[in-house]
Design a protein around this motif. Structure first.
Motif, mmCIF file in Angstrom:
data_model
loop_
_atom_site.group_PDB
_atom_site.id
_atom_site.type_symbol
_atom_site.label_atom_id
_atom_site.label_comp_id
_atom_site.label_asym_id
_atom_site.label_seq_id
_atom_site.Cartn_x
_atom_site.Cartn_y
_atom_site.Cartn_z
ATOM 1 N N VAL A 52 54.012 -6.826 -63.054
ATOM 2 C CA VAL A 52 54.846 -8.044 -63.804
ATOM 3 C C VAL A 52 54.132 -8.885 -65.004
ATOM 4 O O VAL A 52 54.516 -9.069 -66.260
ATOM 5 C CB VAL A 52 55.376 -8.377 -63.077
ATOM 6 N N ASN A 53 52.707 -9.324 -64.216
ATOM 7 C CA ASN A 53 51.504 -9.798 -64.988
ATOM 8 C C ASN A 53 50.597 -8.948 -65.443
ATOM 9 O O ASN A 53 49.400 -9.374 -66.166
ATOM 10 C CB ASN A 53 50.953 -10.404 -64.063
ATOM 11 N N SER A 54 50.753 -7.659 -65.864
ATOM 12 C CA SER A 54 50.076 -7.098 -66.512
ATOM 13 C C SER A 54 49.540 -7.316 -68.025
ATOM 14 O O SER A 54 50.363 -7.709 -68.806
ATOM 15 C CB SER A 54 50.028 -4.647 -67.254
ATOM 16 N N ALA A 55 48.288 -7.366 -68.968
ATOM 17 C CA ALA A 55 48.033 -8.195 -69.782
ATOM 18 C C ALA A 55 47.442 -7.340 -71.205
ATOM 19 O O ALA A 55 46.843 -6.427 -70.349
ATOM 20 C CB ALA A 55 47.402 -9.502 -69.159
ATOM 21 N N VAL A 88 60.724 -13.516 -64.739
ATOM 22 C CA VAL A 88 59.624 -14.613 -63.452
ATOM 23 C C VAL A 88 60.458 -14.321 -62.192
ATOM 24 O O VAL A 88 59.607 -14.257 -60.846
ATOM 25 C CB VAL A 88 60.889 -15.931 -64.185
ATOM 26 N N VAL A 89 61.205 -13.605 -61.802
ATOM 27 C CA VAL A 89 61.823 -13.713 -60.569
ATOM 28 C C VAL A 89 61.010 -11.537 -60.002
ATOM 29 O O VAL A 89 61.285 -11.854 -58.576
ATOM 30 C CB VAL A 89 63.577 -12.535 -60.183
ATOM 31 N N PHE A 90 60.654 -11.291 -60.608
ATOM 32 C CA PHE A 90 59.771 -10.217 -60.466
ATOM 33 C C PHE A 90 58.465 -10.628 -60.600
ATOM 34 O O PHE A 90 57.225 -10.154 -59.913
ATOM 35 C CB PHE A 90 59.694 -9.524 -61.174
ATOM 36 N N GLY A 91 57.850 -12.316 -60.309
ATOM 37 C CA GLY A 91 56.552 -12.826 -59.966
ATOM 38 C C GLY A 91 55.947 -12.879 -61.281
ATOM 39 O O GLY A 91 54.673 -12.648 -61.449
ATOM 40 N N ALA A 92 56.525 -12.946 -62.513
ATOM 41 C CA ALA A 92 56.164 -12.891 -63.950
ATOM 42 C C ALA A 92 54.994 -14.176 -63.509
ATOM 43 O O ALA A 92 55.861 -15.635 -63.582
ATOM 44 C CB ALA A 92 56.217 -13.123 -64.705
ATOM 45 N N ASN A 93 53.963 -15.146 -64.307
ATOM 46 C CA ASN A 93 52.919 -15.784 -63.697
ATOM 47 C C ASN A 93 53.522 -16.343 -64.882
ATOM 48 O O ASN A 93 53.569 -16.357 -66.132
ATOM 49 C CB ASN A 93 51.395 -15.715 -63.723
ATOM 50 N N THR A 146 63.781 -24.587 -71.645
ATOM 51 C CA THR A 146 64.535 -25.361 -70.520
ATOM 52 C C THR A 146 64.327 -24.168 -69.159
ATOM 53 O O THR A 146 63.936 -24.841 -68.269
ATOM 54 C CB THR A 146 65.861 -25.507 -70.437
ATOM 55 N N CYS A 147 65.036 -23.133 -69.547
ATOM 56 C CA CYS A 147 64.547 -22.428 -68.045
ATOM 57 C C CYS A 147 63.164 -22.407 -67.864
ATOM 58 O O CYS A 147 62.408 -22.265 -66.556
ATOM 59 C CB CYS A 147 65.149 -20.641 -68.328
ATOM 60 N N LEU A 148 61.999 -21.739 -68.605
ATOM 61 C CA LEU A 148 61.312 -21.939 -68.693
ATOM 62 C C LEU A 148 60.182 -23.270 -67.432
ATOM 63 O O LEU A 148 59.470 -23.230 -66.913
ATOM 64 C CB LEU A 148 59.750 -21.545 -69.215
#
Length: 280
Positions: free
Chosen positions: A178-181, A204-209, A232-234
């Motif tokens: 999820v955080n590949s860049a 985010v639920v899957f762990g996004a930074n 608002t979510c972030l």
């Protein structure tokens, strides 16, 4: 009718009609009887046009499954590459033809052909078009979740750039990172730029930074419109610590990697916990 079909054949093609053979034409238009007649008459199924497009490429572009099967049974090269390096499986995945994808894979098509500077993988192509069923099949066949396209990055990046939330969910549940860049730009940056609330929540639920910074030193929230649902979510996730339950799920999933779904389903634990770990 024939005139209308011929006109459709011209649109978006590279080169002119004269550069393609009757075999190319029949494959593209789905003229099964004509194609069969040409093959029986000795026409080559591997003849290439100026741009190195084979009849099999043509059939896959239009999702002509019967023609794809006929060509392969007649000896068409399943992994032939056109001038851009794309294989028939890339074309079928882009077109979203699940049947063509199945046929090609059954005939030995490579789910992970070597990438070039001008080529995306079949999985990238499926994500670009939002073809989640093709994504599922390619992933199940062993398509690399982390195949790297020079222009976009991983298939997850492509799905986020093109606002394909269903494909994002399939990739993440299969174990995509999820955080590949790419140049420090994460899938969450793309989701934020596109103001895709459901996609943001999924990542985010899957762990996004949410604190990741790109090469412009900007966080995902910096790309949203102030006061918007996405912003608002972030902001909420930035100020609210993850629950122990969520942290535990992420730890288990990270540990198991791409084998998570298979292994979790075999654990001797309550079904409710299995469902939670599998994001069901």
């Amino acid at each position: 009718m024939e005139i209308e079909n011929s006109h459709a054949y011209f649109i978006g093609d590279i080169g002119s009609w004269s550069e393609r053979t009757e075999v190319h034409k029949a494959a593209y238009l789905g003229q099964v009887s004509q194609l069969q007649h040409l093959i029986q008459s000795g026409a080559s199924v591997n003849v290439v046009a100026v741009d190195s497009i084979t009849p099999l490429h043509e059939a896959c572009v239009r999702g002509q499954a019967q023609c794809v099967r006929l060509l392969l049974e007649a000896g068409a090269q399943v992994d032939a590459r056109n001038v851009d390096g794309s294989t028939p499986l890339c074309e079928a995945s882009s077109a979203g033809s699940l049947e063509c994808v199945k046929i090609l894979l059954d005939h030995g098509a490579k789910a992970n052909p070597a990438l070039t500077s001008r080529t995306a993988s079949p999985l990238h192509e499926a994500c670009m078009g939002g073809n989640s069923d093709c994504v599922k099949l390619l992933v199940a066949t062993g398509a690399s979740l982390e195949a790297y396209d020079l222009y976009y990055g991983t298939p997850l990046h492509v799905a986020c750039v093109n606002k394909k939330t269903d494909c994002v969910k399939v990739l993440l549940n299969a174990g995509a990172k999820v955080n590949s860049a790419r140049f420090h730009e994460t899938p969450l940056h793309h989701a934020a730029k596109n103001m895709q609330l459901e996609m943001i929540e999924t990542l985010v639920v899957f762990g996004a930074n949410i604190h990741a910074r790109d090469q412009q030193d900007r966080k995902p929230v910096d790309y949203t419109t102030p006061g918007s649902p996405s912003a608002t979510c972030l902001k909420f996730y930035e100020t609210t610590p993850m629950s122990l339950q969520q942290l535990s799920r992420l730890a288990v999933r990270k540990r198991l990697g791409t084998s998570a779904l298979k292994v979790i389903g075999q654990l001797d634990i309550p079904k409710l916990i299995i469902s939670f770990l599998c994001y069901q």
